[in-house]
Enzyme design. Structure first.
Site, short mmCIF file in Angstrom:
data_model
loop_
_atom_site.label_atom_id
_atom_site.label_comp_id
_atom_site.label_asym_id
_atom_site.label_seq_id
_atom_site.Cartn_x
_atom_site.Cartn_y
_atom_site.Cartn_z
CE1 TYR A 145 45.62 -15.50 57.83
CE2 TYR A 145 44.73 -17.36 59.07
CZ TYR A 145 45.44 -16.17 59.03
OH TYR A 145 45.96 -15.65 60.20
CG ASP A 240 39.56 -11.58 53.37
OD1 ASP A 240 39.93 -12.43 54.20
OD2 ASP A 240 40.21 -10.55 53.12
CE LYS A 268 47.72 -10.06 53.35
NZ LYS A 268 48.86 -10.65 54.08
P1 KE4 Z 1 46.24 -9.89 59.13
O1 KE4 Z 1 45.40 -10.02 60.39
O2 KE4 Z 1 47.40 -10.88 59.13
O3 KE4 Z 1 46.67 -8.47 58.84
O4 KE4 Z 1 45.31 -10.29 57.90
C1 KE4 Z 1 44.65 -11.53 57.90
C2 KE4 Z 1 44.26 -11.90 56.48
C3 KE4 Z 1 42.93 -11.78 56.10
N1 KE4 Z 1 42.52 -12.08 54.85
C4 KE4 Z 1 43.40 -12.52 53.92
C5 KE4 Z 1 42.91 -12.85 52.54
C6 KE4 Z 1 44.78 -12.67 54.24
O5 KE4 Z 1 45.65 -13.12 53.31
C7 KE4 Z 1 45.22 -12.36 55.55
C8 KE4 Z 1 46.66 -12.53 55.98
N2 KE4 Z 1 47.53 -13.16 55.04
C9 KE4 Z 1 48.67 -13.84 55.62
C10 KE4 Z 1 49.53 -14.39 54.47
N3 KE4 Z 1 48.91 -15.44 53.78
C11 KE4 Z 1 49.45 -12.94 56.50
C12 KE4 Z 1 50.80 -13.45 56.90
C13 KE4 Z 1 50.84 -13.85 58.37
O6 KE4 Z 1 49.89 -14.52 58.84
O7 KE4 Z 1 51.85 -13.49 59.02
#
Ligand code: KE4
Length: 428
Positions: A145, A240, A268
């Site tokens: 993701y 990523d 994060k």
């Molecule tokens: P954000 O746009 O949510 O800040 O980041 C996206 C993203 C990109 N790449 C990786 C590897 C990620 O894990 C994420 C976001 N992770 C999720 C949890 N698995 C965020 C939680 C959510 O969607 O609220």
């Protein structure tokens, strides 16, 4: 433990105004037989809900809170910075300081730009890679993701997987047609794809440690193989590291596994709990970005002072000697403790752990890709989650997420968690 009346009321009310009552689907307890719990405050390894229940927290705002909740230095830095103004729409010295710290920690990054989320980071990195190569196709891996970017919401993990839409409606056919996805850890599939389409592939993007189908480490040789095939065909390799960056090691997974990407996405941890994302890489590619080059990317609050100081304080604390070793040792002790508890209760599980990322898969077999994760007993996982919640332990409410440890989690929290897991497994 077990009174969540106020959470239930608040969830009902939220649902009238916010789709699903949540501002991000992963919070919706999609695979758990209960409504979400509303939190009120946190301190260290603990957070407390609106009904007064306390939890040892292993979600940590989905990764950012590597120092735990309300870390005194992070809070103090935000408070004193806010008194000077929350932002100016101009450059500030702080942004350069945070970027310099990241560049010094991640040698593959010669230049870096700050944004407000991981999604913005991956979206921008893709645009850069396409402009740099003049090609359109991109390759991702099933179950990874990368945020809710149109071309990457194909066989995606995290909430897209939990809620049963790994490939999202609303992504234009033409966009989806430029994306290819291979099984994670499957170099053969990747080689075959490049043999067929390599000259048209702009980039390969992957989580070097997958965290969005549960924590799935790269198999030996996988990352090296991806690096080799992208080099042979002139495709940009994007790591990523939004989740793994400064989480699994000071220099991220690329430092841990010794494989160097062309572009890196971060988020994060580098925001210390406030909204920050970043993308960076070779100067040659980054110089394509406006205002130096023609590739446009922008953000009203990119590099905002409050998020930057929170990130800065967090990285300062993480740069202390021995921090990552301790995080890793405690995570290993926790993982083993949960695994032993499952074995003692006769519940088949498969445990993974990389640094302070970990997952307990409800699977008899090893989990090395999305198919393996999807074969898990998610119904039993849901009951396990609830039994832990009742015992004051809060893990991610989905089998397809990673757990995280913070520097605030001590031996006491680990022992308490393992004891709760022992009781929980016996009820399954
Ligand atoms: P954000 O746009 O949510 O800040 O980041 C996206 C993203 C990109 N790449 C990786 C590897 C990620 O894990 C994420 C976001 N992770 C999720 C949890 N698995 C965020 C939680 C959510 O969607 O609220």
């Amino acid at each position: 433990m077990g009174n969540w009346e106020r959470s239930r009321e608040l969830f009902e009310d939220a649902g009238r105004y916010i789709p699903g009552g949540v501002n991000s689907p992963v919070r919706a307890f999609g695979s758990v037989p209960m409504h979400p719990v509303f939190m009120e405050r946190g301190r260290g390894a603990y957070m407390y809900d609106v009904d007064g229940n306390g939890y040892i927290d292993y979600v940590l705002s989905w990764g950012p809170l590597v120092l735990g909740h309300a870390h005194r230095d992070v809070v103090a830095a935000i408070q004193s910075r806010a008194r000077l103004g929350t932002g100016f729409g101009t450059p500030t010295e702080l942004e350069t300081e945070l970027v310099r710290t990241i560049i010094e920690a991640v040698p593959s990054v010669e230049q870096l730009r700050l944004v407000n989320s991981g999604t913005e980071a991956t979206m921008s990195a893709l645009r850069l890679a396409r402009a740099y190569t003049g090609r359109e196709r991109i390759v991702k891996f099933d179950g990874c993701y990368h945020g809710h970017v149109d071309p990457l919401l194909i066989k995606a993990g995290s909430g897209a997987l939990t809620h049963g839409q790994p490939t999202s409606p609303g992504v234009p056919e033409a966009t989806a047609a430029t994306t290819r996805s291979c099984p994670y850890n499957d170099l053969e599939a990747l080689e075959a794809l490049f043999a067929a389409e390599g000259e048209q592939i702009a980039a390969v993007i992957l989580e070097p440690v997958a965290g969005n189908m549960g924590c799935v480490p790269p198999q030996p040789g996988f990352l090296e193989g991806v690096r080799s095939v992208t080099e042979r065909y002139g495709a940009v390799l994007i790591f990523d590291e939004v989740m793994s960056g400064f989480r699994v090691a000071w220099g991220g997974a690329q430092a841990l596994y010794g494989v160097t990407p062309d572009l890196t996405c971060l988020g994060k941890v580098i925001g210390g709990g406030l909204p920050v994302g970043a993308f960076g890489g070779t100067r040659e590619i980054m110089q394509l970005l406006s205002p130096v080059g023609p590739v446009y990317q922008a953000g009203t609050l990119s590099g905002n002072p409050l998020a930057v100081v929170a990130g800065h304080e967090t990285l300062a604390a993480l740069s202390e000697p021995g921090v990552y070793e301790q995080l890793s040792q405690r995570s290993e002790r926790l993982s083993w403790g949960i695994l032993r508890a499952a074995e003692n209760a006769g519940v088949p599980v498969y445990a993974t752990q990389v640094g302070s990322m970990f997952t307990t898969f409800f699977s008899r077999e090893p989990v090395t890709d999305l198919a393996g994760a999807q074969a898990c007993d998610t119904e039993r996982f849901g009951r396990f989650f609830l039994e832990l919640l009742r015992r004051g332990v809060y893990i991610a409410p989905s089998q397809f997420e990673s757990g995280f440890l913070s520097t605030a989690h001590g031996d006491g929290e680990i022992e308490q968690t393992v004891a709760a897991a022992e009781e929980a497994f016996r009820t399954l």
